[in-house]
Scaffold this motif. Structure first.
Motif, PDB file in Angstrom:
ATOM      1  N   ASN A   1       0.523  -1.278   0.489  1.00  8.52           N
ATOM      2  CA  ASN A   1      -0.204   0.128  -0.295  1.00  8.52           C
ATOM      3  C   ASN A   1       1.184   1.172  -0.279  1.00  8.52           C
ATOM      4  OD1 ASN A   1      -2.069   2.215   2.307  1.00  8.52           O
ATOM      5  ND2 ASN A   1      -2.655   1.633   0.353  1.00  8.52           N
ATOM      6  N   ILE A   2       0.886   1.905  -1.084  1.00  8.90           N
ATOM      7  CA  ILE A   2       1.812   2.941  -1.118  1.00  8.90           C
ATOM      8  C   ILE A   2       0.921   4.619  -0.799  1.00  8.90           C
ATOM      9  CG2 ILE A   2       3.273   4.348  -2.988  1.00  8.90           C
ATOM     10  CD1 ILE A   2       4.279   1.711  -2.480  1.00  8.90           C
ATOM     11  N   ASP A   3       1.765   5.340  -0.687  1.00 12.07           N
ATOM     12  CA  ASP A   3       1.434   6.268  -0.234  1.00 12.07           C
ATOM     13  C   ASP A   3       2.227   7.256  -1.334  1.00 12.07           C
ATOM     14  OD1 ASP A   3       0.988   9.331   0.557  1.00 12.07           O
ATOM     15  OD2 ASP A   3       2.313   8.823   2.452  1.00 12.07           O
ATOM     16  N   PRO A   4       0.760   8.726  -1.836  1.00 12.74           N
ATOM     17  CA  PRO A   4       0.977   8.205  -3.811  1.00 12.74           C
ATOM     18  C   PRO A   4       1.808   9.989  -3.175  1.00 12.74           C
ATOM     19  CG  PRO A   4      -1.373   7.929  -3.494  1.00 12.74           C
ATOM     20  CD  PRO A   4      -0.863   7.880  -1.661  1.00 12.74           C
ATOM     21  N   ALA A   5       1.282  10.783  -2.390  1.00 12.25           N
ATOM     22  CA  ALA A   5       1.998  11.746  -1.504  1.00 12.25           C
ATOM     23  C   ALA A   5       3.819  11.812  -1.747  1.00 12.25           C
ATOM     24  CB  ALA A   5       1.281  12.706  -0.530  1.00 12.25           C
ATOM     25  N   THR A   6       3.689  10.358  -1.242  1.00  7.31           N
ATOM     26  CA  THR A   6       5.174  10.266  -0.999  1.00  7.31           C
ATOM     27  C   THR A   6       6.048   9.200  -1.671  1.00  7.31           C
ATOM     28  OG1 THR A   6       4.997   8.616   1.184  1.00  7.31           O
ATOM     29  CG2 THR A   6       5.408  10.944   1.491  1.00  7.31           C
ATOM     30  N   GLY A   7       5.368   8.402  -2.381  1.00  9.74           N
ATOM     31  CA  GLY A   7       5.656   7.339  -3.336  1.00  9.74           C
ATOM     32  C   GLY A   7       5.959   6.036  -2.332  1.00  9.74           C
TER      33      GLY A   7
ATOM     34  N   ALA B   1      -4.051  25.572  -0.404  1.00  4.71           N
ATOM     35  CA  ALA B   1      -4.069  25.228  -1.495  1.00  4.71           C
ATOM     36  C   ALA B   1      -3.499  24.373  -2.656  1.00  4.71           C
ATOM     37  CB  ALA B   1      -3.587  26.763  -2.267  1.00  4.71           C
ATOM     38  N   TYR B   2      -3.035  23.216  -1.151  1.00  6.78           N
ATOM     39  CA  TYR B   2      -2.528  21.634  -1.880  1.00  6.78           C
ATOM     40  C   TYR B   2      -3.176  21.625  -2.816  1.00  6.78           C
ATOM     41  CZ  TYR B   2      -0.889  17.218  -0.940  1.00  6.78           C
ATOM     42  OH  TYR B   2      -0.508  15.768  -1.285  1.00  6.78           O
ATOM     43  N   LEU B   3      -2.720  21.182  -3.718  1.00  3.69           N
ATOM     44  CA  LEU B   3      -2.674  20.134  -4.977  1.00  3.69           C
ATOM     45  C   LEU B   3      -1.529  19.088  -4.656  1.00  3.69           C
ATOM     46  CD1 LEU B   3      -4.962  20.446  -8.124  1.00  3.69           C
ATOM     47  CD2 LEU B   3      -2.496  20.324  -8.551  1.00  3.69           C
ATOM     48  N   GLY B   4      -2.832  17.969  -4.656  1.00  2.00           N
ATOM     49  CA  GLY B   4      -2.748  16.692  -3.746  1.00  2.00           C
ATOM     50  C   GLY B   4      -1.860  15.820  -5.412  1.00  2.00           C
ATOM     51  N   PRO B   5      -1.223  14.952  -5.362  1.00  2.00           N
ATOM     52  CA  PRO B   5      -0.259  13.604  -6.142  1.00  2.00           C
ATOM     53  C   PRO B   5      -2.112  13.350  -7.316  1.00  2.00           C
ATOM     54  CG  PRO B   5      -0.944  12.741  -4.476  1.00  2.00           C
ATOM     55  CD  PRO B   5      -1.230  13.762  -3.767  1.00  2.00           C
ATOM     56  N   LEU B   6      -1.025  12.631  -7.974  1.00  2.00           N
ATOM     57  CA  LEU B   6      -1.846  11.591  -8.571  1.00  2.00           C
ATOM     58  C   LEU B   6      -2.286   9.882  -7.859  1.00  2.00           C
ATOM     59  CD1 LEU B   6      -1.453  12.426 -12.941  1.00  2.00           C
ATOM     60  CD2 LEU B   6      -2.903  12.968 -11.482  1.00  2.00           C
ATOM     61  N   ILE B   7      -2.822   9.291  -8.781  1.00  2.51           N
ATOM     62  CA  ILE B   7      -2.715   8.032  -7.575  1.00  2.51           C
ATOM     63  C   ILE B   7      -2.072   7.266  -7.299  1.00  2.51           C
ATOM     64  CG2 ILE B   7      -4.265   6.511  -9.052  1.00  2.51           C
ATOM     65  CD1 ILE B   7      -5.577   7.393  -5.149  1.00  2.51           C
ATOM     66  N   SER B   8      -1.258   7.342  -8.884  1.00  2.00           N
ATOM     67  CA  SER B   8       0.052   6.343  -8.648  1.00  2.00           C
ATOM     68  C   SER B   8       0.928   6.736  -9.572  1.00  2.00           C
ATOM     69  CB  SER B   8      -0.664   4.852  -9.599  1.00  2.00           C
ATOM     70  OG  SER B   8      -1.206   4.980 -10.094  1.00  2.00           O
ATOM     71  N   ALA B   9       2.064   5.923  -9.396  1.00  2.00           N
ATOM     72  CA  ALA B   9       3.386   6.193 -10.472  1.00  2.00           C
ATOM     73  C   ALA B   9       2.738   6.249 -12.147  1.00  2.00           C
ATOM     74  CB  ALA B   9       4.616   5.948  -9.555  1.00  2.00           C
TER      75      ALA B   9
ATOM     76  N   GLY C   1       6.296  12.034  -4.785  1.00  2.00           N
ATOM     77  CA  GLY C   1       5.172  11.586  -4.602  1.00  2.00           C
ATOM     78  C   GLY C   1       5.120  12.193  -6.312  1.00  2.00           C
ATOM     79  N   PHE C   2       3.289  11.311  -6.517  1.00  3.11           N
ATOM     80  CA  PHE C   2       3.298  11.355  -7.934  1.00  3.11           C
ATOM     81  C   PHE C   2       2.359  12.296  -8.183  1.00  3.11           C
ATOM     82  CE2 PHE C   2       2.093   6.567  -6.350  1.00  3.11           C
ATOM     83  CZ  PHE C   2       3.792   6.540  -6.568  1.00  3.11           C
ATOM     84  N   PHE C   3       3.067  13.555  -8.601  1.00  4.49           N
ATOM     85  CA  PHE C   3       2.668  15.035  -8.280  1.00  4.49           C
ATOM     86  C   PHE C   3       2.453  15.189 -10.244  1.00  4.49           C
ATOM     87  CE2 PHE C   3       3.509  14.607  -4.178  1.00  4.49           C
ATOM     88  CZ  PHE C   3       2.092  15.185  -3.126  1.00  4.49           C
TER      89      PHE C   3
END
Ligand SMILES: NC(=O)c1ccc[n+]([C@@H]2O[C@H](COP(=O)([O-])OP(=O)(O)OC[C@H]3O[C@@H](n4cnc5c(N)ncnc54)[C@H](O)[C@@H]3O)[C@@H](O)[C@H]2O)c1
Ligand SMILES: O=C/C=C/C=C(\O)C(=O)O
Length: 494
Positions: free
Chosen positions: A32-38, A333-341, A377-379
Motif C-alpha cells: 500500500n503506497i502513499d501517493p504523496a511520498t511514493g 491550496a494543496y493540489l494532491g498527487p495522482l494516485i500512482s506512478a 510523490g506522484f505530482f
C-alpha cells in the motif's frame, strides 16, 4: 486492522469476511503506497479465489439469517447507526482516506467522509418512505382486480469500486444495497483498500449481522475482482470505474444473466457563454478541472468559451491554475498527487501528446519541482491547453488528470454539436446568466447530469449516472431501488 491514524510500513490491511478480519488464505499480499511520498505505508492481504468464495457464501447465508428476517424499520435503524458511527470515527476515516489517496485533508473532510455517512442515512430514509404502486384493473367479466407490487432484495450484490473517492463511491452502492435488504461483497480498488476495511469495524460496532458486509482485497483480472464478478452466487454487480473494465465485467455478468449497474468514464464538456458571470464560471470550472487533481469522473476536460470572452476566460483560468500548489502538504491550496506512478505516466503521456498535436500550453504541462518528503510523490502541474483541435486525442480520451483544453465557439448550435460529439455522456455544465438559454442548452446535452452555473452540486435523491460509454442505469434516491430490488407484481381478482 490496526489503527489507520498513523500509517506505517508495518500496517496490515485485511479482508473482512463473515464479520472477521482475515489474511489471504494463500499468503499473498501487495504494498500500500502513499501517493504523496511514493513510500510504502502498509501491506494489503490479497484474497484468494477461495476467500472470495467464502465471502460470497457468507453473504448468501446472511440473507437467510437474522438480516433477512428483519423488518424494514429494524434494518433502517441499523443503517442509520452505521452513518452515526462513521461520523463518530470521522478522524479515523479521514486518516485512512488521506493515507491511501494523498488527497488534501480539507477535500476528504468536506466531501469524502461526510458523504460516506450521508449515503447510509439518505437510503435509510428512502426505503422507509417509499410508497408502493397499485392499480385497480377492470376485468373482462365486468369485475375488478387489484394489482400491487412488492419489492424484495436482489440477493448478494458485488460492489466493485475505483480509487478516486473510495469511501464515497463505495458507500453510494453499499448504502442502498443494504437499505434494500441485500448483502454485499465489496472489492475496493487495490490502490485504496483502507476505508472499505475500516467500515468492517463500524459494521461490527453497530451489531450488523455477520456476512452482511464483506470486503475482499486484490486486483482485477486473475484476482479478487474477476473471482468476485464470475462467482455464480453473486446476483447483481454494481461497478464504478473505467469503461474498458465495465466491458470486461459485463461479459462475466452475462453468465447467469446477472443485472449490472455501471458508472463509468467521461469526457465532460463545459460551455461558457459570453453573458456568463465570469467570477462564478472561473470558480466553478477551476474546481471542476482541478479538484482531486482532476481525478473526478464528473470533472471537466473540455471547455468551450464564446469567442468575445475567450481571452479573458483563459487568463482568469490560468491564474486560478497557478494558485494550486502541488506538493505543498497542509496548504489550503494543496493540489494532491495522482494516485500512482503508473497513472502519472499516463497523464504525462497526454501532456506530451497535446504538444505533439500542436496545442499551446497556457500553464503547466509537466512535473513540478518538489523537495522534501513529497519529492517522491506522484505530482503533476495543473495544465491548460489552447489551440486544440476537436479531433485531438486530449479532446477525445478521458485523461483523469488536472488539465483541460479550452476552445472558442461562435454559436449555440455549433457548441451543442461539439459538446455532444463524444462516445461518453456522463455530465456537462453550462455557464450563462440567460436562464432560458441555460434550460435550453442543458436539455440538449446528451448526458446523465447537466449543471447550470454550478458543478458537482449533489442532491442524493436525484438520478445519477451516464449515457453512452459513461454507464448503464441510474442510481440515487428511488432510482437506486430499481437496481437493488426485484419487483413482484401481485394481481388479486376481487
Ligand atoms: N461515472 C462515475 O460515477 C465514476 C465515478 C468514479 C470513477 N469513475 C471512473 O473510474 C475510472 C478510474 O478508476 P479506476 O482506475 O479505479 O477504474 P478501474 O476500472 O481500473 O478499476 C475499478 C475497479 O475495478 C477492478 N477491476 C479492474 N479490472 C477488473 C476486472 N477485469 N474484473 C473485475 N474487476 C476489475 C479494479 O481492481 C478496481 O477495484 C475513471 O475512468 C473514472 O471516470 C467513474
Ligand atoms: O468521481 C466521480 C464522482 C462521482 C460522484 C458520485 O457518484 C456521487 O456524488 O454520488
Amino acid at each position: 486492522m490496526t489503527s489507520p491514524a498513523s500509517p506505517s510500513v508495518t500496517e496490515t490491511i485485511l479482508n473482512f469476511i463473515d464479520g472477521s478480519y482475515r489474511q489471504g488464505s494463500d499468503g499473498k499480499s501487495f504494498p500500500n503506497i502513499d501517493p504523496a511520498t511514493g513510500l510504502q505505508i502498509g501491506l494489503v492481504h490479497e484474497a484468494s479465489e477461495a476467500d472470495v468464495a467464502d465471502a460470497v457464501a457468507a453473504a448468501k447465508a446472511a440473507l437467510k439469517g437474522p438480516w433477512g428476517k428483519m423488518t424494514t424499520a429494524e434494518r433502517v435503524k441499523l443503517i442509520a447507526a452505521v452513518a452515526t458511527e462513521i461520523e463518530r470515527r470521522a478522524d479515523d476515516f479521514l486518516a485512512a482516506e488521506v493515507a491511501d489517496t494523498g488527497k488534501p485533508r480539507h477535500v476528504a473532510s468536506h466531501i469524502d467522509i461526510p458523504r460516506g455517512a450521508a449515503n447510509f442515512r439518505m437510503f435509510a430514509d428512502v426505503v422507509s418512505t417509499m410508497p408502493g404502486e397499485s392499480f385497480n384493473t377492470s376485468t373482462p367479466d365486468g369485475g375488478q382486480a387489484l394489482n400491487y407490487t412488492v419489492r424484495k432484495p436482489k440477493g448478494v450484490v458485488a460492489v466493485v469500486c475505483p480509487w478516486n473517492f473510495p469511501l464515497l463511491l463505495m458507500t453510494w452502492k453499499v448504502g442502498p444495497a443494504l437499505a434494500c435488504g441485500n448483502t454485499v461483497v465489496v472489492k475496493p480498488s487495490e490502490e485504496t483498500p483502507r476505508t472499505a476495511a475500516l467500515l468492517g469495524e463500524v459494521m461490527n460496532a453497530v451489531g450488523m449481522p455477520k456476512g452482511v458486509y464483506n470486503v475482499v482485497h486484490g486486483f482485477g483480472p486473475g484476482s479478487a475482482g474477476e473471482f468476485l464478478t464470475s462467482n455464480p452466487d453473486v446476483d447483481a454487480i454494481t461497478f464504478t470505474g473505467e469503461t474498458g473494465t465495465g466491458q470486461a465485467i459485463m461479459q462475466k455478468a452475462a453468465i447467469g444473466v446477472r443485472d449490472i449497474s455501471f458508472e463509468l468514464g467521461g469526457k465532460n464538456p463545459a460551455i461558457v457563454f459570453a453573458d456568463a458571470d465570469l467570477d462564478k464560471a472561473v470558480e466553478g470550472l477551476s474546481r471542476s478541472v482541478f479538484l482531486n487533481t482532476g481525478q473526478v469522473c464528473l470533472g471537466t476536460e473540455r471547455v468551450y468559451v464564446e469567442r468575445p470572452i475567450f481571452n479573458a476566460f483563459v487568463a482568469r483560468m490560468a491564474a486560478a491554475a497557478q494558485g494550486f500548489k502541488p506538493g505543498v502538504t497542509g496548504d489550503r491550496a494543496y493540489l494532491g498527487p495522482l494516485i500512482s506512478a503508473e497513472h502519472r505516466e499516463k497523464v504525462l503521456g497526454y501532456y506530451r501528446r497535446a504538444v505533439e498535436d500542436g496545442a499551446t500550453v497556457v500553464t503547466g504541462g509537466g512535473v513540478p519541482e518538489i523537495s522534501g518528503a513529497e519529492a517522491g510523490g506522484f505530482f503533476v502541474e495543473p495544465t491548460l491547453w489552447i489551440d486544440v483541435a476537436h479531433g485531438d486525442t486530449v479532446m477525445r480520451e478521458e485523461i483523469f488528470g488536472p488539465c483541460c483544453g479550452i476552445v472558442p465557439f461562435d454559436s449555440e448550435d455549433e457548441v451543442i454539436a461539439l459538446a455532444n460529439d463524444t462516445v461518453y455522456g456522463l455530465c456537462a455544465s453550462i455557464w450563462t446568466e440567460n436562464m432560458s438559454r441555460g434550460h435550453r442548452v442543458a436539455a440538449a446535452m446528451d448526458v446523465g447530469v447537466c449543471w447550470v452555473n454550478s458543478w458537482f452540486l449533489r442532491d442524493l435523491r436525484t438520478a445519477f449516472g451516464g449515457s453512452g460509454h459513461s454507464g448503464i442505469g441510474r442510481e440515487g434516491g428511488v432510482h437506486s431501488l430499481e437496481f437493488y430490488t426485484e419487483i413482484t407484481n401481485i394481481c388479486v381478482k376481487l
